[in-house]
Design a protein around this motif. Sequence first.
Motif, PDB file in Angstrom:
ATOM      1  N   LYS A 133       3.899   1.578  -1.142  1.00  0.00           N
ATOM      2  CA  LYS A 133       4.593   1.732  -2.501  1.00  0.00           C
ATOM      3  C   LYS A 133       3.673   2.228  -3.401  1.00  0.00           C
ATOM      4  O   LYS A 133       3.938   3.168  -4.283  1.00  0.00           O
ATOM      5  CB  LYS A 133       5.159   0.275  -2.619  1.00  0.00           C
ATOM      6  CG  LYS A 133       6.316  -0.196  -2.111  1.00  0.00           C
ATOM      7  CD  LYS A 133       6.815  -1.410  -2.520  1.00  0.00           C
ATOM      8  CE  LYS A 133       7.864  -2.016  -1.699  1.00  0.00           C
ATOM      9  NZ  LYS A 133       8.453  -3.245  -2.517  1.00  0.00           N
ATOM     10  N   THR A 134       2.468   1.819  -3.507  1.00  0.00           N
ATOM     11  CA  THR A 134       1.474   2.177  -4.439  1.00  0.00           C
ATOM     12  C   THR A 134       1.085   3.718  -4.322  1.00  0.00           C
ATOM     13  O   THR A 134       1.083   4.313  -5.202  1.00  0.00           O
ATOM     14  CB  THR A 134       0.008   1.559  -4.212  1.00  0.00           C
ATOM     15  OG1 THR A 134       0.311   0.048  -4.332  1.00  0.00           O
ATOM     16  CG2 THR A 134      -0.896   1.545  -5.132  1.00  0.00           C
ATOM     17  N   GLN A 135       1.018   4.066  -3.182  1.00  0.00           N
ATOM     18  CA  GLN A 135       0.620   5.501  -2.642  1.00  0.00           C
ATOM     19  C   GLN A 135       1.852   6.277  -3.063  1.00  0.00           C
ATOM     20  O   GLN A 135       1.709   7.755  -3.561  1.00  0.00           O
ATOM     21  CB  GLN A 135       0.278   5.785  -1.303  1.00  0.00           C
ATOM     22  CG  GLN A 135      -0.903   5.161  -0.804  1.00  0.00           C
ATOM     23  CD  GLN A 135      -1.281   5.153   0.542  1.00  0.00           C
ATOM     24  OE1 GLN A 135      -0.458   5.486   1.310  1.00  0.00           O
ATOM     25  NE2 GLN A 135      -2.519   4.803   1.098  1.00  0.00           N
ATOM     26  N   ALA A 181       3.730   5.958  -5.349  1.00  0.00           N
ATOM     27  CA  ALA A 181       4.315   5.875  -6.968  1.00  0.00           C
ATOM     28  C   ALA A 181       3.328   7.101  -7.856  1.00  0.00           C
ATOM     29  O   ALA A 181       2.176   7.317  -7.158  1.00  0.00           O
ATOM     30  CB  ALA A 181       3.832   4.608  -7.733  1.00  0.00           C
ATOM     31  N   SER A 182       3.800   7.462  -8.741  1.00  0.00           N
ATOM     32  CA  SER A 182       3.235   8.816  -9.493  1.00  0.00           C
ATOM     33  C   SER A 182       2.317   7.846 -10.435  1.00  0.00           C
ATOM     34  O   SER A 182       2.835   7.145 -10.985  1.00  0.00           O
ATOM     35  CB  SER A 182       3.972   9.560 -10.179  1.00  0.00           C
ATOM     36  OG  SER A 182       4.813   9.006 -11.090  1.00  0.00           O
ATOM     37  N   THR A 183       1.056   8.099 -10.609  1.00  0.00           N
ATOM     38  CA  THR A 183       0.187   7.464 -11.431  1.00  0.00           C
ATOM     39  C   THR A 183      -0.018   8.588 -12.639  1.00  0.00           C
ATOM     40  O   THR A 183       0.038   9.806 -12.540  1.00  0.00           O
ATOM     41  CB  THR A 183      -1.190   7.279 -10.813  1.00  0.00           C
ATOM     42  OG1 THR A 183      -1.659   8.396 -10.516  1.00  0.00           O
ATOM     43  CG2 THR A 183      -1.266   6.476  -9.597  1.00  0.00           C
ATOM     44  N   PRO A 184      -0.004   7.711 -13.931  1.00  0.00           N
ATOM     45  CA  PRO A 184      -0.316   8.486 -14.931  1.00  0.00           C
ATOM     46  C   PRO A 184      -1.520   9.255 -15.202  1.00  0.00           C
ATOM     47  O   PRO A 184      -2.432   8.594 -14.817  1.00  0.00           O
ATOM     48  CB  PRO A 184       0.036   7.594 -16.097  1.00  0.00           C
ATOM     49  CG  PRO A 184      -0.219   6.068 -15.650  1.00  0.00           C
ATOM     50  CD  PRO A 184      -0.002   6.260 -14.117  1.00  0.00           C
ATOM     51  N   ARG A 185      -1.719  10.247 -15.721  1.00  0.00           N
ATOM     52  CA  ARG A 185      -3.192  10.910 -15.858  1.00  0.00           C
ATOM     53  C   ARG A 185      -3.852  10.550 -17.116  1.00  0.00           C
ATOM     54  O   ARG A 185      -3.037  10.511 -18.166  1.00  0.00           O
ATOM     55  CB  ARG A 185      -3.002  12.503 -15.701  1.00  0.00           C
ATOM     56  CG  ARG A 185      -2.368  12.855 -14.568  1.00  0.00           C
ATOM     57  CD  ARG A 185      -2.208  14.192 -14.289  1.00  0.00           C
ATOM     58  NE  ARG A 185      -2.125  14.754 -12.776  1.00  0.00           N
ATOM     59  CZ  ARG A 185      -3.015  15.530 -12.404  1.00  0.00           C
ATOM     60  NH1 ARG A 185      -4.191  15.696 -12.896  1.00  0.00           N
ATOM     61  NH2 ARG A 185      -2.840  15.628 -11.135  1.00  0.00           N
ATOM     62  N   ASP A 186      -5.026  10.376 -17.094  1.00  0.00           N
ATOM     63  CA  ASP A 186      -5.798  10.267 -18.462  1.00  0.00           C
ATOM     64  C   ASP A 186      -5.745  11.507 -19.264  1.00  0.00           C
ATOM     65  O   ASP A 186      -5.581  12.566 -18.568  1.00  0.00           O
ATOM     66  CB  ASP A 186      -7.134  10.178 -18.068  1.00  0.00           C
ATOM     67  CG  ASP A 186      -7.359   8.595 -17.590  1.00  0.00           C
ATOM     68  OD1 ASP A 186      -6.305   7.698 -17.773  1.00  0.00           O
ATOM     69  OD2 ASP A 186      -8.457   8.196 -17.024  1.00  0.00           O
ATOM     70  N   THR A 191       0.835  -1.156   0.193  1.00  0.00           N
ATOM     71  CA  THR A 191      -0.034   0.043  -0.200  1.00  0.00           C
ATOM     72  C   THR A 191       0.857   1.319   0.031  1.00  0.00           C
ATOM     73  O   THR A 191       0.703   2.147  -0.556  1.00  0.00           O
ATOM     74  CB  THR A 191      -1.041  -0.055   1.267  1.00  0.00           C
ATOM     75  OG1 THR A 191      -1.714  -1.254   1.297  1.00  0.00           O
ATOM     76  CG2 THR A 191      -2.019   1.296   1.264  1.00  0.00           C
TER      77      THR A 191
END
Length: 93
Positions: free
Chosen positions: A23-25, A27-32, A21
Amino acid sequence: MRIDAYNQISQIYGVQKSLKTQKTQGASTPRDQVSISQTGRDYQVAKKAVAEASDIREDKVSQLKAQIEDGTYSVNAGDFASKLIEKYNTYLG
């Protein structure tokens, strides 16, 4: 003893779950992203222009009003009847 084994497994699983959890938080998430083509933009401009245009053609209306007032407006009965039947058939269609 079996309860102790279960507790140990659940503790290990709980620790690993919290690490995932974190690690997931972090990480930068790609934007749509959405991009509209030039054809799409042209379509939007044309649609807006049509929506803003008047449904009544004032030049035609004023011309017909003038003909009616002068008594020069005439209707061909055959044309009128054929258009009436055409609309009737379209309505029933």
